[in-house]
Every structure is written in C-alpha cells, then in structure tokens.
Design a protein around this motif. Structure first.
Motif, short mmCIF file in Angstrom:
data_model
loop_
_atom_site.label_atom_id
_atom_site.label_comp_id
_atom_site.label_asym_id
_atom_site.label_seq_id
_atom_site.Cartn_x
_atom_site.Cartn_y
_atom_site.Cartn_z
N UNK A 70 19.35 7.08 -13.51
CA UNK A 70 18.08 7.56 -14.04
C UNK A 70 16.95 6.58 -13.69
N UNK A 71 15.79 7.15 -13.39
CA UNK A 71 14.62 6.31 -13.15
C UNK A 71 14.21 5.71 -14.48
N UNK A 72 14.12 4.37 -14.50
CA UNK A 72 13.70 3.70 -15.74
C UNK A 72 12.32 3.06 -15.59
N UNK A 73 11.86 2.90 -14.34
CA UNK A 73 10.55 2.28 -14.12
C UNK A 73 10.06 2.66 -12.73
N UNK A 74 8.74 2.80 -12.58
CA UNK A 74 8.13 3.05 -11.28
C UNK A 74 7.10 1.96 -10.99
N UNK A 75 7.23 1.33 -9.82
CA UNK A 75 6.31 0.30 -9.38
C UNK A 75 5.24 0.98 -8.52
N UNK A 76 4.01 0.98 -9.00
CA UNK A 76 2.93 1.68 -8.31
C UNK A 76 2.46 0.88 -7.10
N UNK A 77 2.30 1.58 -5.97
CA UNK A 77 1.76 0.97 -4.76
C UNK A 77 0.25 1.18 -4.72
N UNK A 79 0.82 -1.21 0.00
CA UNK A 79 0.00 0.00 0.00
C UNK A 79 0.86 1.26 0.00
N UNK A 80 0.34 2.32 -0.60
CA UNK A 80 0.97 3.64 -0.53
C UNK A 80 0.97 4.09 0.93
N UNK A 81 1.90 4.98 1.29
CA UNK A 81 2.00 5.41 2.68
C UNK A 81 2.61 6.81 2.77
N UNK A 82 2.51 7.39 3.95
CA UNK A 82 3.04 8.74 4.18
C UNK A 82 4.41 8.68 4.84
N UNK A 83 5.26 9.62 4.44
CA UNK A 83 6.56 9.82 5.08
C UNK A 83 6.71 11.31 5.37
#
Length: 183
Positions: free
Chosen positions: A174-181, A73-77
């Motif tokens: 460099x960011x090549x991919x983002x894994x969505x939460x 799950x997505x979360x806050x920091x």
C-alpha cells in the motif's frame, strides 16, 4: 525500543485512468487464468526494489527521502504496448526516459550511501515497466497469456509528479507516502 522489520519499496504509482486500466488488465488475467499475484500491489514502476527498514524509524526514512526528492522536477513518461521478461513476467512497456533513468540511479546511490541499503540486481539493471502478471505465471502457458494480452492495447501519457513509498501491510503493498516532485 525493539527493532520491528517492515518491507518497503519506492515506485511511480499512477492514479486515475492509468491505474484503472492497468488494474483492469490484472483483474482480467485473474478471471481468465487465475493470475492474481500482481494484484497484491497497485500498478507501478519500481524505482527501488523492496527492502527492510525498522518500522519504528519509518519517519526517519520518510524525512531522509523527502530531502532526497526535494530538488527533482516532475517529468513526462509514456506507456506504450506490452513486453515480457522471458516467459515469467508480462508488463506494460515504458518508453525510454533519460530523466527516469537518472532519478533511479541517483535514488539507488542515495539508498546505498545514506540508508545503507543493498542494491539488488534489478536496481542495477533498471528496465522501467508496469507489471501485469508475474510469479504465478506458468511458463508452459505463457503463449496463451501472451496471445491474450497482445489482443489489447495500452497507450498513455503519464505526468510523474511524485514518487510513492509503499509498505507491505497484511500481505498487500500500500502507498503510505508520496514525495512530491517540483513542477
């Protein structure tokens, strides 16, 4: 097909104002003190230290990581203030987060078990932070750098909605991919 080794790491890479503020601090440290090494990657919180992977199997890496991150799950920091590791690294501090610690531990266990990657010391002694200066920071000048950075402030709430895969390309990360939460 020949094995082509490439370097990768996994990190939380904020976008927008947080990225801009951290990059601005890095650029200021470069302008004032010629500390430029931290500019080789976007501002980030490392969750898996750099590792080598066969570039020809990059899609396999992405697919396996996609499956790993799917249930998270997505979360806050919260970023708040500055700290340092000895006289060798200056960073934006991240407030403690059990969710982030659990994600990082699960990721490193997965990487060791499923991807056959070694756990580095930094993987085991996880201390979330966003580096402003390191490597080219001269310990003899540390007090000067520290005095300057502590005249600044850095506070931000960060909603972590993805984990980035970064790759070393032409001497830069460099960011090549983002894994969505999950939200």
């Amino acid at each position: 097909m020949a094995r082509i080794p490439a370097k990768y790491y996994l990190a939380l890479v904020p976008e927008g104002p947080i990225q801009e503020a951290a990059t601005s601090l890095k650029e200021e440290m470069k302008a004032l003190y010629n500390l430029k090494y931290a500019l080789k990657s976007p501002a980030h919180i490392t969750v898996k230290m750099p590792f080598e992977w066969n570039e020809n199997k990059e899609q396999v890496l992405i697919q396996k990581l996609e499956e790993f991150f799917e249930p998270f799950m997505a979360f806050d920091l919260k970023f708040e203030g500055f700290d340092h590791f000895g006289r060798r690294v200056i960073f934006v501090d991240v407030q403690p987060s059990g969710v982030l610690n659990a994600l990082q531990k699960a990721l490193n266990d997965f990487c060791k078990r499923e991807l056959k990657l070694n756990n580095e010391l930094s993987d085991k002694a996880f201390h979330p932070h966003m580096t402003i200066s390191f490597k080219d920071l001269k310990p003899k000048n540390f007090d000067l750098y520290w005095k300057h950075i502590t005249t600044k402030s850095f506070e931000a709430d960060y909603f972590v909605k993805d984990v980035a895969l970064l790759k070393r390309l032409e001497g830069r990360w460099q960011v090549i991919y983002r894994f969505t939460l999950k939200s």
